[in-house]
Enzyme design. Structure first.
Site, mmCIF file in Angstrom:
data_model
loop_
_atom_site.group_PDB
_atom_site.id
_atom_site.type_symbol
_atom_site.label_atom_id
_atom_site.label_comp_id
_atom_site.label_asym_id
_atom_site.label_seq_id
_atom_site.Cartn_x
_atom_site.Cartn_y
_atom_site.Cartn_z
ATOM 1 N N GLY A 65 -69.425 25.359 65.269
ATOM 2 C CA GLY A 65 -70.312 25.682 64.145
ATOM 3 C C GLY A 65 -71.765 25.488 64.509
ATOM 4 O O GLY A 65 -72.100 24.959 65.571
ATOM 5 N N ASP A 69 -67.950 31.096 71.866
ATOM 6 C CA ASP A 69 -68.851 30.865 70.731
ATOM 7 C C ASP A 69 -70.243 31.423 71.012
ATOM 8 O O ASP A 69 -71.098 31.458 70.121
ATOM 9 C CB ASP A 69 -68.950 29.371 70.393
ATOM 10 C CG ASP A 69 -69.271 28.520 71.605
ATOM 11 O OD1 ASP A 69 -68.485 28.547 72.572
ATOM 12 O OD2 ASP A 69 -70.311 27.844 71.599
HETATM 13 P P1 AMP Z 1 -74.206 25.843 73.006
HETATM 14 O O1 AMP Z 1 -73.328 25.664 74.183
HETATM 15 O O2 AMP Z 1 -75.631 25.464 73.225
HETATM 16 O O3 AMP Z 1 -74.055 27.204 72.436
HETATM 17 O O4 AMP Z 1 -73.701 24.815 71.900
HETATM 18 C C1 AMP Z 1 -72.355 24.549 71.665
HETATM 19 C C2 AMP Z 1 -72.177 23.796 70.369
HETATM 20 O O5 AMP Z 1 -72.863 22.556 70.406
HETATM 21 C C3 AMP Z 1 -72.670 24.516 69.143
HETATM 22 O O6 AMP Z 1 -71.782 24.248 68.102
HETATM 23 C C4 AMP Z 1 -73.999 23.897 68.902
HETATM 24 O O7 AMP Z 1 -74.405 24.000 67.568
HETATM 25 C C5 AMP Z 1 -73.750 22.452 69.319
HETATM 26 N N1 AMP Z 1 -74.997 21.770 69.702
HETATM 27 C C6 AMP Z 1 -75.687 21.955 70.838
HETATM 28 N N2 AMP Z 1 -76.771 21.165 70.870
HETATM 29 C C7 AMP Z 1 -76.767 20.439 69.718
HETATM 30 C C8 AMP Z 1 -77.613 19.452 69.154
HETATM 31 N N3 AMP Z 1 -78.714 19.023 69.772
HETATM 32 N N4 AMP Z 1 -77.280 18.960 67.959
HETATM 33 C C9 AMP Z 1 -76.187 19.365 67.310
HETATM 34 N N5 AMP Z 1 -75.341 20.289 67.780
HETATM 35 C C10 AMP Z 1 -75.621 20.832 68.982
HETATM 36 MG MG MG Z 2 -74.004 28.458 71.180
#
Ligand code: AMP
Ligand code: MG
Length: 485
Positions: free
Chosen positions: A87, A248
């Site tokens: 999410g 995702d």
């Molecule tokens: P990503 O690989 O950057 O697309 O992120 C994967 C998941 O981790 C997604 O659900 C993001 O919303 C969550 N996410 C990444 N960085 C953060 C953060 N600093 N705080 C909260 N959720 C994060």
């Molecule tokens: Mg992402």
């Protein structure tokens, strides 16, 4: 006054699809960049965005009365392993707007925690904001389907990563932020009804023509396969490495989304990886097409129960047949893109081999990808040849290419094609890094702005901008990029 004509449709899907979430206020936002041209294209020129209030809006401090912001629920395969609950953890969908008959999602990234943040802070450091701004806006200039950057602001606050870093928020715009992972969220819970609801929503919003197909769900899969094949071929033709092609991070409309540790290659190698967390090279440059298919297979699994054919074996066979189109489509789009780079309007027999031979020579000599095609497009034979060591092999290749080019009906057209598909400038890692360093270490955004300025016209040689064209010196090479989480 900020007046955004929000026109939301996703929230009508119901509570299971999202959680109402407001951005968290920040201490002292300041504008880094506002994309006035994009705002105009989106019909937001009179929305009051180019103002101090606009900065407060882009920082999540100012909430217009008509705004119903949400965090979207999704799941995803991360590096091959399924996570049923991801999410929007650091993004908030402000809402949707209509422009030119097209619906767009408006999202803040780095605007505070959401119910999906897990252990994260929902924040973003300045570096990833600047990186995404530069890369996504350049991708748009190349004509690659991508999310856009509407604004970047500093927060006046610090975020904790390995160290304390300045915080930033990016406002980005997409045709849709629905991902393969959004389908997986429901499929993973065995909630086929919601998968169907989402699929119909996506068909209505993005693929209305498939409603006429014998089996709209199969047709939807087929359309997404086509868009991903085209997108990845486009990336490959530019030396772009997404870096974190988790399901995702795969858009259902075929846009490049979630610019994390992505990068444009300097010297050419199929096994090039920049992402610090990609230890196995799962998302290496040359892995992108097969991973694209792997991701689409996960989407097929979600849609399978919705196929008209209720006999599992038949449904699986139909899904496989649809997925099998990927390779042929990818090769078709790749060949078109690579032929254009060589000035060839239509591919002929032998062109694939001609391109592959050049890539082989480039890889052997670790030739700079962008510069190589640029010199070739300029018919700058000396500079082109100087990039290689095997001059005999290269001479042979050049002769074959020139011979092939002589069969093109119109040599002027061939030159125009090459100028159109071989950029002079890419957001080179070391330049992006320099822009981030100046901003983070010295609060100096001029390096970022100058680079952004050059990249506004990436196909035009600009006077006095030679250093943006050159590959990094050995000591400037950036070996790793970070997703900034
Ligand atoms: P990503 O690989 O950057 O697309 O992120 C994967 C998941 O981790 C997604 O659900 C993001 O919303 C969550 N996410 C990444 N960085 C953060 C953060 N600093 N705080 C909260 N959720 C994060
Ligand atoms: Mg992402």
């Amino acid at each position: 006054m900020i007046t955004i004509p929000f026109n939301n449709s996703y929230i009508k899907l119901g509570d299971a699809f999202f959680t109402n979430t407001l951005p968290t206020k920040v201490a002292k936002p300041e504008c880094i960049q506002f994309n006035r041209l994009l705002a105009e294209d989106l019909g937001l020129d009179n929305a009051g965005l180019d103002s101090l209030e606009g900065v407060e809006f882009f920082a999540g401090n100012l909430i217009p009365d008509n705004m119903e912001s949400i965090a979207m629920a999704y799941a995803g395969h991360q590096f091959g392993g399924f996570n049923p609950s991801l999410g929007d953890g650091r993004a908030i969908l402000l809402g949707e707007i209509m422009a030119g008959g097209q619906r767009y999602d408006l999202q803040l990234k780095g605007s505070g925690p959401t119910p999906y943040s897990r252990s994260g802070d929902g924040r973003s450091a300045l570096g990833p904001v600047l990186r995404e701004y530069l890369l996504s806006e350049t991708m748009a200039k190349y004509g690659v389907p991508t999310t856009r950057a509407l604004a970047a602001v500093t927060t006046g606050e610090q975020v904790h990563r390995m160290q304390l870093l300045s915080g930033g928020i990016l406002t980005r715009v997409a045709m849709s932020f629905v991902r393969i992972g959004t389908f997986q969220y429901f499929s993973g819970r065995g909630d086929t009804a919601s998968v169907g609801k989402l699929a119909h929503y996506i068909i209505d919003r993005h693929y209305p023509k498939v409603k006429l197909a014998t089996d709209p769900m199969v047709a939807l899969l087929s359309e997404v396969v086509d868009r991903q094949a085209r997108l990845i071929a486009h990336w490959m033709s530019l030396g772009f490495i997404h870096g974190v092609m988790n399901t995702d991070n795969v858009s259902i409309v075929g846009e490049t989304i979630d610019y994390g540790p992505c990068a444009f290659m300097d010297s050419f190698s199929h096994s090039q990886v920049y992402s610090s967390i990609d230890h196995q090279g799962r998302y290496a440059y040359g892995q992108q097409p097969p991973i694209g298919l792997w991701n689409l297979t996960r989407l097929a699994e979600c849609l399978l129960p919705l196929f008209k054919s209720k006999d599992t074996d038949t449904a699986v066979a139909i899904a496989q047949e649809t997925l099998m189109q990927f390779q042929a489509l990818y090769e078709k789009y790749w060949l078109i893109a690579m032929c254009q780079k060589l000035g060839l309007a239509h591919s002929k027999e032998g062109d694939k081999e001609l391109i592959e031979r050049l890539l082989q020579l480039m890889e052997q000599d670790e030739v700079d990808f962008t510069l190589c095609f640029y010199y070739l497009s300029q018919e700058n034979k000396d500079d082109f040849q100087a990039l290689f060591t095997d001059s005999l092999a290269l001479e042979k290749w050049l002769q074959q290419w020139q011979q092939r080019l002589s069969h093109e009906a119109n040599s002027q057209k061939a030159r125009a094609l090459m100028a159109k598909f071989n950029p002079v400038y890419i957001p080179r890692n070391h330049q992006v890094e320099a822009a981030i360093r100046a901003a983070e270490d010295h609060n100096d955004f001029s390096v970022f702005q100058q680079l952004l300025d050059v990249l506004q016209n990436p196909y035009t040689l600009q006077e006095g901008k030679d250093h943006y064209l050159q590959p990094p010196k050995p000591e400037e090479i950036v070996h790793q990029t970070f997703c900034g989480t």
